[in-house]
Design a protein around this motif. Sequence first.
Motif, short mmCIF file in Angstrom:
data_model
loop_
_atom_site.label_atom_id
_atom_site.label_comp_id
_atom_site.label_asym_id
_atom_site.label_seq_id
_atom_site.Cartn_x
_atom_site.Cartn_y
_atom_site.Cartn_z
N THR A 95 0.82 -1.21 0.00
CA THR A 95 0.00 0.00 0.00
C THR A 95 0.85 1.25 0.00
O THR A 95 0.55 2.22 -0.73
CB THR A 95 -0.93 -0.01 1.22
N GLU A 96 1.91 1.28 0.78
CA GLU A 96 2.73 2.48 0.88
C GLU A 96 3.43 2.78 -0.44
O GLU A 96 3.50 3.93 -0.89
CB GLU A 96 3.76 2.32 2.00
N VAL A 97 3.94 1.74 -1.07
CA VAL A 97 4.61 1.94 -2.36
C VAL A 97 3.61 2.41 -3.41
O VAL A 97 3.90 3.30 -4.23
CB VAL A 97 5.31 0.64 -2.81
N THR A 98 2.40 1.83 -3.38
CA THR A 98 1.37 2.25 -4.35
C THR A 98 0.98 3.70 -4.12
O THR A 98 0.84 4.48 -5.08
CB THR A 98 0.14 1.34 -4.22
N ARG A 99 0.78 4.07 -2.85
CA ARG A 99 0.41 5.46 -2.55
C ARG A 99 1.53 6.42 -2.98
O ARG A 99 1.26 7.50 -3.52
CB ARG A 99 0.11 5.60 -1.06
N GLU A 100 2.76 6.03 -2.75
CA GLU A 100 3.89 6.87 -3.17
C GLU A 100 3.92 7.03 -4.69
O GLU A 100 4.19 8.11 -5.22
CB GLU A 100 5.20 6.26 -2.67
N THR A 101 3.62 5.95 -5.40
CA THR A 101 3.60 6.02 -6.87
C THR A 101 2.48 6.92 -7.35
O THR A 101 2.65 7.71 -8.29
CB THR A 101 3.43 4.61 -7.46
N TYR A 102 1.31 6.84 -6.72
CA TYR A 102 0.21 7.74 -7.07
C TYR A 102 0.59 9.20 -6.83
O TYR A 102 0.28 10.09 -7.65
CB TYR A 102 -1.05 7.39 -6.27
N GLU A 103 1.24 9.46 -5.73
CA GLU A 103 1.65 10.83 -5.44
C GLU A 103 2.65 11.35 -6.47
O GLU A 103 2.60 12.51 -6.89
CB GLU A 103 2.26 10.90 -4.03
N ARG A 104 3.56 10.50 -6.88
CA ARG A 104 4.51 10.91 -7.94
C ARG A 104 3.79 11.19 -9.25
O ARG A 104 4.15 12.11 -9.99
CB ARG A 104 5.54 9.79 -8.17
N ALA A 105 2.75 10.39 -9.53
CA ALA A 105 2.03 10.56 -10.81
C ALA A 105 1.23 11.85 -10.82
O ALA A 105 1.29 12.63 -11.79
CB ALA A 105 1.12 9.36 -11.06
N ILE A 106 0.48 12.13 -9.75
CA ILE A 106 -0.37 13.33 -9.75
C ILE A 106 0.44 14.59 -9.59
O ILE A 106 -0.08 15.70 -9.79
CB ILE A 106 -1.44 13.23 -8.64
N ALA A 107 1.71 14.48 -9.24
CA ALA A 107 2.57 15.67 -9.15
C ALA A 107 2.94 16.22 -10.52
O ALA A 107 3.36 17.38 -10.63
CB ALA A 107 3.84 15.35 -8.37
N ASN A 108 2.76 15.43 -11.58
CA ASN A 108 3.09 15.87 -12.94
C ASN A 108 1.83 16.47 -13.57
O ASN A 108 1.03 15.79 -14.21
CB ASN A 108 3.59 14.68 -13.78
N ILE A 109 1.64 17.76 -13.36
CA ILE A 109 0.46 18.47 -13.87
C ILE A 109 0.65 18.72 -15.37
O ILE A 109 1.77 19.00 -15.83
CB ILE A 109 0.28 19.79 -13.11
N PRO A 110 -0.41 18.63 -16.17
CA PRO A 110 -0.27 18.88 -17.62
C PRO A 110 0.25 20.28 -17.88
O PRO A 110 -0.06 21.24 -17.17
CB PRO A 110 -1.71 18.71 -18.15
N PRO A 111 1.09 20.44 -18.92
CA PRO A 111 1.72 21.75 -19.17
C PRO A 111 0.77 22.78 -19.75
O PRO A 111 1.06 23.97 -19.70
CB PRO A 111 2.83 21.41 -20.17
#
Length: 740
Positions: free
Chosen positions: A342-358
């Motif tokens: 769960t922690e690794v998955t949550r961390e991956t989600y956080e990394r993904a949503i940090a990339n806002i469309p340009p």
Amino acid sequence: MENKHQKMPKVAKVKNKAPAEIQITAEQLLREAKERDLEILPPPPKQKISDPAELADYQLRRRKQFEDNIRKNRTVISNWIKYAQWEESQKEIQRARSIWERALDVDHRNITIWLKYTEMEMRNRQVNHARNLWDRAVSILPRVNQFWYKYTYMEEMLENVPGARAVFERWMDWQPDEQAWQTYINFELRYKEIDRAREIYERFVITHPEVKHWIKYARFEENHGFIHSSRQIYERAIQFYGDDHLDEKLYIAFAKFEENQKEHDRARVIYKYALDHIPKDQTRELYKAYTIHEKKYGDRSGIEEVIVSKRKFQYEQEILQNPTNYDAWFDYIRLVEGEGDTEVTRETYERAIANIPPSKNKQFWRRYIYLWINYALFEELEARDYERTRQFEIRQKNLTSARKILGMSIGMCPRDKLFRGYIDIEIQLREFDRCRRLYEKFLEFGPENCVTWMKFAELETLLGDIDRARSIYELAINQPRLDMPELLWKAYIDFEISQDEPENARQLYERLLERTSHVKVWLSYAKFELNNQTEDDMNVRLSRRVFERANETLKNTVEKEARVLLLENWREFENTHGDENCKDKVNNKMPRRIKKRQKVIDEDGIEQGWEEVFDYIFPEDEASRPNLKLLAAAKNWKKQAADTPLEENKDNSNSSIDDKTEENESSQKSSSDRIREKLLASAKNWKKKIGSAITEDNSNSNENANKDDRESYEINNDSSNEANSTGDKENGTEQMETES
């Protein structure tokens, strides 16, 4: 005396120029020349020397030649080599040695001189002289490996092993390349000196600290049965390079060594350690070797772990190259979720949503929003963390909060999909008043959206408020701008038909035809009248009347394909519901399909050539223009008749001017009479032809029109006003050429 003209010699003529039966090729000519030795000169005669005086004289002459060559150019080394080798052939070793020394004085860095000089000493078994020469050579040119190789080889051939070892040690002091070290190691191994070879390897890997040399050293120990020493060498190599200079080749070799020793757990640990510490872009071969190892000696979980690890690396590379590649993020997150951490998955989600469309383009934000939705679903369903998933209030049965969130979203970012989703929720909750208010807000946001108007009217129809639904349709069709008005009109007409209001539907069709005369509208109108069953076949007559109106309207349009489509549907209608007269009437209106050429002009207005297109010729259009073919034929006959007076003028060129004038006038009068007669005959024939293709009413009107055209044309011929009729004739001719 005059010089007599010299005759050229006669050249023999070749009577038979056919190729010979047996052809001679160039290869055959060369082979015959080789067999006959045509180009080989005979060898010079051998000179035999019979007494010492003659030998001395010969040697003197040869030495003088060599000395002269050297005196001319001292830097040509080939002269020195030939001179020394000739002295050696004369058994004059001292003289040859003197010549070699003189050559070294000229160029002491020439490798060939040193090699030839030492080879001469070795051929004549002058070992000490050769050893002295090798010492001098390696002292002057220590970086020439060829000297060292030949020096050690000579000592080994003389079985002087300590001397050869001493030469190798002198050589290793210069830190030569890896091949020299390997030669020294092989020398010690030939004499079973394992310890000496190990010492040489220790110095070798320090002098040349490369991975392949450490691997050679470890394999040397393994081949000689020193397993523990080999493992220690691998471990020393890993410590030597540290974490900054890791190489996958070293770990692969170490793992394969453990695999050969049946230590599969050790090999697996080595692979995992390497995959964790080596950069991912440098572990392609490592992944491959690890996969092969697990397939051989691992279980299913181990193989899957290797594959998952490799796929993770691939996704990390794609994300590193393009952080906004949301498809790669989706695949990566799905892979991580499968591991159950769960922690690794949550961390991956956080990394993904940090990339806002340009940019604010909807195409980029659509995928980004799904990341948030998947994240919320994960927190709600997998992690059971409801505080992180407050936006899904409906599943928590908190409708008030859900309505507030949806209302805020509509106020901040009004979108069609958001309105429809909110309306669907309220419909499921049976809150129809809220649905009406939402539809009103929706139409204020996008009044040109026909689907919204239709859905709103359908809702009122389902609720039984027919007048309200009709009012909505009326408001919709009166909007100044609509995205799909044809769907809206069709829905309104279908609504009136479903309410059994054919008169209202008929009025809608008439209103629609005031705005557009599209052929599909006419066809739909005719189909509506036909399907509206009445007594005494009134619906068939009304439908036929619609077809007739449509045909009259489409006559004035340039879209001939639409008119053809109308006539084809009309013909099918008459074949089903009409009599023979109606069928013949429609068949007489069917057009002819012709092929013609037209110019192709690009966007810049430049002609690109011609193309063939299909066109349609309607009999009704031909009947409305009867004088075009007549004028075109008159123009052609006028040209043919104009050639006759020209020929008569040529025959009477010797007569007087007055006679010419009279004859010309008479010939012109006679030609005009002939033209008039031909025109009358052609008009009658043309009248008969078109009379069979049109109805009797049209034929009467056409005869009157033809008579008027013929009379006007005869008047124009009598008055000889060709200038006034030229434009009409040319237009008629061009139209006839186009139709043909």
